[in-house]
Scaffold this motif. Structure first.
Motif, mmCIF file in Angstrom:
data_model
loop_
_atom_site.group_PDB
_atom_site.id
_atom_site.type_symbol
_atom_site.label_atom_id
_atom_site.label_comp_id
_atom_site.label_asym_id
_atom_site.label_seq_id
_atom_site.Cartn_x
_atom_site.Cartn_y
_atom_site.Cartn_z
ATOM 1 N N ALA A 199 109.123 10.344 6.117
ATOM 2 C CA ALA A 199 107.856 9.707 5.188
ATOM 3 C C ALA A 199 108.534 8.417 4.545
ATOM 4 O O ALA A 199 108.053 7.465 4.647
ATOM 5 C CB ALA A 199 106.961 10.444 4.590
ATOM 6 N N ASP A 200 109.824 8.397 3.841
ATOM 7 C CA ASP A 200 110.286 7.338 3.491
ATOM 8 C C ASP A 200 110.884 6.179 4.279
ATOM 9 O O ASP A 200 110.992 5.315 3.775
ATOM 10 C CB ASP A 200 111.542 7.743 2.527
ATOM 11 N N HIS A 201 111.049 6.525 5.677
ATOM 12 C CA HIS A 201 111.428 5.357 6.556
ATOM 13 C C HIS A 201 110.431 4.389 6.647
ATOM 14 O O HIS A 201 109.210 4.675 6.751
ATOM 15 C CB HIS A 201 111.763 5.969 7.812
ATOM 16 N N PRO A 202 110.636 3.132 6.588
ATOM 17 C CA PRO A 202 109.550 1.845 6.851
ATOM 18 C C PRO A 202 108.972 1.914 8.165
ATOM 19 O O PRO A 202 107.889 1.303 8.242
ATOM 20 C CB PRO A 202 110.559 0.795 6.630
ATOM 21 N N ASP A 203 109.480 2.401 9.291
ATOM 22 C CA ASP A 203 108.741 2.573 10.331
ATOM 23 C C ASP A 203 108.128 3.988 10.800
ATOM 24 O O ASP A 203 107.863 4.231 11.693
ATOM 25 C CB ASP A 203 109.638 2.303 11.553
ATOM 26 N N SER A 204 107.790 4.712 9.591
ATOM 27 C CA SER A 204 107.178 6.113 9.841
ATOM 28 C C SER A 204 105.708 5.929 10.164
ATOM 29 O O SER A 204 105.221 5.137 9.800
ATOM 30 C CB SER A 204 107.421 7.032 8.636
ATOM 31 N N MET A 205 105.287 6.932 10.727
ATOM 32 C CA MET A 205 103.869 6.986 11.293
ATOM 33 C C MET A 205 103.084 7.941 10.867
ATOM 34 O O MET A 205 103.466 9.154 10.810
ATOM 35 C CB MET A 205 103.848 6.871 12.682
ATOM 36 N N ARG A 206 101.671 7.934 10.715
ATOM 37 C CA ARG A 206 100.944 8.952 10.390
ATOM 38 C C ARG A 206 100.366 9.189 11.446
ATOM 39 O O ARG A 206 99.570 8.473 12.276
ATOM 40 C CB ARG A 206 99.970 8.371 9.171
ATOM 41 N N HIS A 207 100.232 10.669 11.879
ATOM 42 C CA HIS A 207 99.433 11.280 12.845
ATOM 43 C C HIS A 207 98.429 11.920 12.492
ATOM 44 O O HIS A 207 98.727 13.192 12.208
ATOM 45 C CB HIS A 207 100.679 11.904 13.726
ATOM 46 N N TYR A 208 97.291 11.727 12.865
ATOM 47 C CA TYR A 208 96.149 12.583 12.548
ATOM 48 C C TYR A 208 96.052 13.465 13.398
ATOM 49 O O TYR A 208 96.357 13.302 14.647
ATOM 50 C CB TYR A 208 94.754 11.562 12.335
ATOM 51 N N LEU A 219 85.559 2.338 -0.459
ATOM 52 C CA LEU A 219 85.629 3.752 -0.046
ATOM 53 C C LEU A 219 84.748 4.040 1.055
ATOM 54 O O LEU A 219 85.250 4.573 2.074
ATOM 55 C CB LEU A 219 85.392 5.044 -1.251
ATOM 56 N N VAL A 220 83.695 3.414 1.101
ATOM 57 C CA VAL A 220 82.655 3.599 2.189
ATOM 58 C C VAL A 220 83.462 3.169 3.348
ATOM 59 O O VAL A 220 83.101 3.544 4.528
ATOM 60 C CB VAL A 220 81.328 2.778 1.912
ATOM 61 N N MET A 221 83.839 1.610 3.415
ATOM 62 C CA MET A 221 84.257 1.067 4.536
ATOM 63 C C MET A 221 85.698 1.633 5.131
ATOM 64 O O MET A 221 85.987 1.994 6.242
ATOM 65 C CB MET A 221 84.555 -0.445 4.191
ATOM 66 N N ASP A 222 86.586 2.092 4.025
ATOM 67 C CA ASP A 222 87.571 2.895 4.501
ATOM 68 C C ASP A 222 87.171 4.133 5.362
ATOM 69 O O ASP A 222 87.945 4.627 6.385
ATOM 70 C CB ASP A 222 88.541 3.313 3.476
ATOM 71 N N THR A 223 86.242 4.871 4.878
ATOM 72 C CA THR A 223 85.603 6.082 5.524
ATOM 73 C C THR A 223 85.080 5.709 6.973
ATOM 74 O O THR A 223 85.302 6.401 7.980
ATOM 75 C CB THR A 223 84.583 6.802 4.835
ATOM 76 N N PHE A 224 84.605 4.327 6.935
ATOM 77 C CA PHE A 224 83.892 3.990 8.096
ATOM 78 C C PHE A 224 84.903 3.779 9.408
ATOM 79 O O PHE A 224 84.955 4.276 10.412
ATOM 80 C CB PHE A 224 83.072 2.778 8.108
ATOM 81 N N TRP A 225 86.124 2.969 8.911
ATOM 82 C CA TRP A 225 87.019 2.795 9.929
ATOM 83 C C TRP A 225 88.057 3.915 10.491
ATOM 84 O O TRP A 225 87.971 4.189 11.779
ATOM 85 C CB TRP A 225 88.178 1.831 9.222
ATOM 86 N N ILE A 226 88.058 5.060 9.548
ATOM 87 C CA ILE A 226 88.958 6.247 9.884
ATOM 88 C C ILE A 226 88.214 6.842 10.617
ATOM 89 O O ILE A 226 88.584 7.651 11.652
ATOM 90 C CB ILE A 226 89.532 6.906 8.712
ATOM 91 N N PHE A 227 86.794 7.303 10.470
ATOM 92 C CA PHE A 227 85.810 8.183 10.925
ATOM 93 C C PHE A 227 85.766 7.492 12.399
ATOM 94 O O PHE A 227 85.599 8.119 13.406
ATOM 95 C CB PHE A 227 84.459 8.172 10.492
ATOM 96 N N ALA A 228 85.374 6.102 12.667
ATOM 97 C CA ALA A 228 85.112 5.807 13.912
ATOM 98 C C ALA A 228 86.412 5.640 14.775
ATOM 99 O O ALA A 228 86.229 5.912 16.067
ATOM 100 C CB ALA A 228 84.766 4.262 13.760
ATOM 101 N N LEU A 229 87.460 5.598 14.178
ATOM 102 C CA LEU A 229 88.726 5.717 14.875
ATOM 103 C C LEU A 229 89.106 7.004 15.685
ATOM 104 O O LEU A 229 89.461 7.239 16.622
ATOM 105 C CB LEU A 229 90.028 5.144 14.078
ATOM 106 N N LEU A 230 88.809 8.081 14.679
ATOM 107 C CA LEU A 230 88.942 9.350 15.120
ATOM 108 C C LEU A 230 87.974 9.775 16.116
ATOM 109 O O LEU A 230 88.281 10.447 16.928
ATOM 110 C CB LEU A 230 88.586 10.500 13.882
ATOM 111 N N ARG A 231 86.591 9.276 16.021
ATOM 112 C CA ARG A 231 85.698 9.502 16.965
ATOM 113 C C ARG A 231 86.253 8.909 18.274
ATOM 114 O O ARG A 231 85.906 9.604 19.546
ATOM 115 C CB ARG A 231 84.301 8.881 16.461
ATOM 116 N N ASP A 232 86.611 7.493 18.191
ATOM 117 C CA ASP A 232 86.891 7.103 19.683
ATOM 118 C C ASP A 232 88.000 7.788 20.255
ATOM 119 O O ASP A 232 88.164 7.941 21.301
ATOM 120 C CB ASP A 232 87.334 5.626 19.214
ATOM 121 N N GLN A 233 88.951 8.216 19.264
ATOM 122 C CA GLN A 233 90.225 8.954 19.972
ATOM 123 C C GLN A 233 89.892 10.311 20.689
ATOM 124 O O GLN A 233 90.239 10.659 21.523
ATOM 125 C CB GLN A 233 91.232 9.491 18.855
#
Length: 527
Positions: A65-74, A139-153
């Protein structure tokens, strides 16, 4: 009571030894926004694998997690609780409800924030922590982006794929690459309902043995996003590079222009604490712009003084120099053309089936030009899927489109397709004396698109009806960057299409989606 959300793994799936995962640190306190129970306290439990240095958080996992190129995998699929920030969680049903509010009611993030907070009841535990127990628009917009991306994936991978985003950096930049990739995937044939057919948009020809006809309706709607203020070519077409922030005037490539004089044709640098360069004429223009600000208030002060109801003071707005006369709309427009002000895209163009399903969208930057429309249609129906080409295009500028295609020798869009104007524009906007238009684009001359009583068998106003709905996002578009609005618009269209599809099923019109592979066949086979 409090809700405990733990990482959904008991063993590390990444290690060859399938090593047990150990809890890391103590539970983190946060807030869970729910649809029925309001805001609840939540404690999240993360886990850590010492073998591969992987953190397993309740919403995602990240290695090194401390590496600058680390990735979050949902994790694959859409979880019950969406992690909108480090300490804020949103119930999946509530996130879906917010998306529906945006699509159906044109609710902004501020509207959703206010409604949720008004309905929120004070709970005994709200005063026991330092957390703010209220919803905010970010918080509403952050939720919207994440939820839409998860739905699309989940939709594209049948629930097996994972969303990967940068772990480092700010929240506003973390999903930029994922949003850009999704925008690119939705162009052309990327809309999930691109292959839609139903009884309302596919009709049998008068001779049933001759096959069937399908149609498409085109039109532009004045929903505009801010774009770069610099013209990209000699024809004055705006630059299409995205802005980093919706309040910016220039993209990253043309950011040097932020230090230019605010007069459009001037290339000199502006002075310190000024928008104009050293040119006296340009400085006079700046003084005029400053004087125009608060012009209405100055006028009210002047009227009060004229009636003897107010004495003039040195702090009086009306005393700060001469007040310029009120500008007419024509004068104001002429002045804006001279100044390097913010630019906006021209419109959004929608491609709509007669039943109301939107199968494509594109942004027109300079104008609703015929060349841009041709480019849009060719991306919507590439040569690989030439058999999906509609038998009839209904467009308010069909005559100009057809004339351009004939003059340029482009037969791809004319070989098997009619180009007709819709009923409203044909009857009231096209001149009766225009022989080319009436000979080639009048639907009354083509029996294939007419029923036994001579009426057009398709709903040629479908795009106008869709524009009424889509036009409700005009204000939202001005508050987003271009990339974010493209993402937002495609997500709204996706939800809109789901609602239209539901109504078509209710009416017994047999909607279905044919896969892309099917369109190598013929329309007769499709029906």
């Amino acid at each position: 009571g409090a809700v405990v959300i733990s990482a959904p793994v008991t063993h590390c799936p990444r290690c060859p030894k399938y090593r047990l995962v150990h809890h890391k640190n103590r539970p983190v306190e946060g807030q869970l926004f729910t649809r029925a129970r309001g805001i609840l306290p939540v404690y999240t439990v993360s886990k850590y694998c010492i073998e591969c240095s992987t953190y397993y958080h309740p919403g995602y996992w990240v290695q090194n997690a401390d590496h600058p190129d680390s990735m979050r995998h949902y994790y694959a699929g859409i979880p019950d609780y969406i992690q909108a920030s480090e300490t804020h969680w949103v119930e999946r049903d509530l996130a879906a409800h917010w998306s529906l509010q945006m699509a159906v009611q044109h609710a902004s993030a501020n509207d959703i924030e206010n409604v949720y907070n008004l309905e929120l009841k004070e709970q005994p535990w709200h005063g026991l922590t330092n957390l703010v127990w209220r919803l905010n628009r970010e918080l509403v917009m952050d939720t919207f982006w994440i939820f839409a991306l998860l739905r699309d994936q989940a939709r594209r991978t049948n629930g097996t794929g994972t969303l990967a985003v940068a772990n480092q950096g700010d929240q506003v930049d973390r999903f930029k690459t994922a949003i850009d990739n999704r925008n690119l995937a939705m162009t052309g044939t990327g809309q999930p309902m691109w292959g839609h057919i139903c009884d309302a948009c596919v009709k049998l020809k008068p001779d049933p043995t001759s096959g069937a006809l399908n149609a498409l309706v085109l039109d532009g709607v004045s929903v505009r996003c801010r774009c770069c203020s610099v013209s990209a070519d000699e024809e004055g077409m705006p630059c299409i590079e995205p802005l980093m922030h919706p309040k910016d005037k220039f993209c990253g490539i043309h950011s040097r222009n932020a230090w230019r004089c605010f007069v459009r044709e001037c290339v000199n640098d502006r002075g310190e604490n000024s928008r104009a360069c050293a040119d006296p004429v340009h400085q006079a223009l700046e003084r005029e712009e400053i004087a125009i600000q608060g012009q209405g208030t100055r006028e009210l002060h002047r009227r009060a003084r004229r009636l003897g109801l107010r004495e003039e003071t040195t702090n009086d707005l009306s005393a700060n120099g001469p007040m310029p006369p009120f500008a007419t709309k024509k004068q104001a427009k002429k002045r804006r053309k001279r100044l390097l002000t913010s630019k906006y895209t021209h419109c959004e163009m929608l491609a709509v089936r007669p039943c109301g399903i939107i199968i494509g969208r594109t942004t027109l930057f300079g104008a609703e030009g015929i060349k841009a429309v041709v480019t849009f249609l060719k991306s919507l129906f590439p040569t690989r899927f030439a058999q999906a080409m509609p038998a009839a295009f209904f467009y308010d500028k069909a005559c100009h489109l057809l004339e351009h295609l004939i003059k340029s020798g482009d037969s791809y869009l004319t070989a098997n397709s009619l180009h007709l104007y819709d009923i409203f524009h044909g009857a009231f906007c096209h001149k009766e004396g225009d022989s080319f238009c009436n000979q080639h684009c009048n639907p009354a001359l083509h029996n294939d698109v007419l029923d036994a009583e001579g009426r057009v068998i398709f709903n040629t106003s479908a795009c106008e009806q869709a524009n009424v709905w889509f036009g409700g996002f005009t204000t939202v578009a001005r508050e987003m960057t271009f990339a974010h609005f493209m993402f937002f618009a495609d997500e709204m269209i996706l939800i809109h299409n789901e609602l239209v599809d539901m109504n078509l099923r209710r009416k017994g019109l047999h909607p279905m989606i044919l896969p892309l592979a099917h369109w190598d066949g013929t329309w007769a086979g499709a029906t």
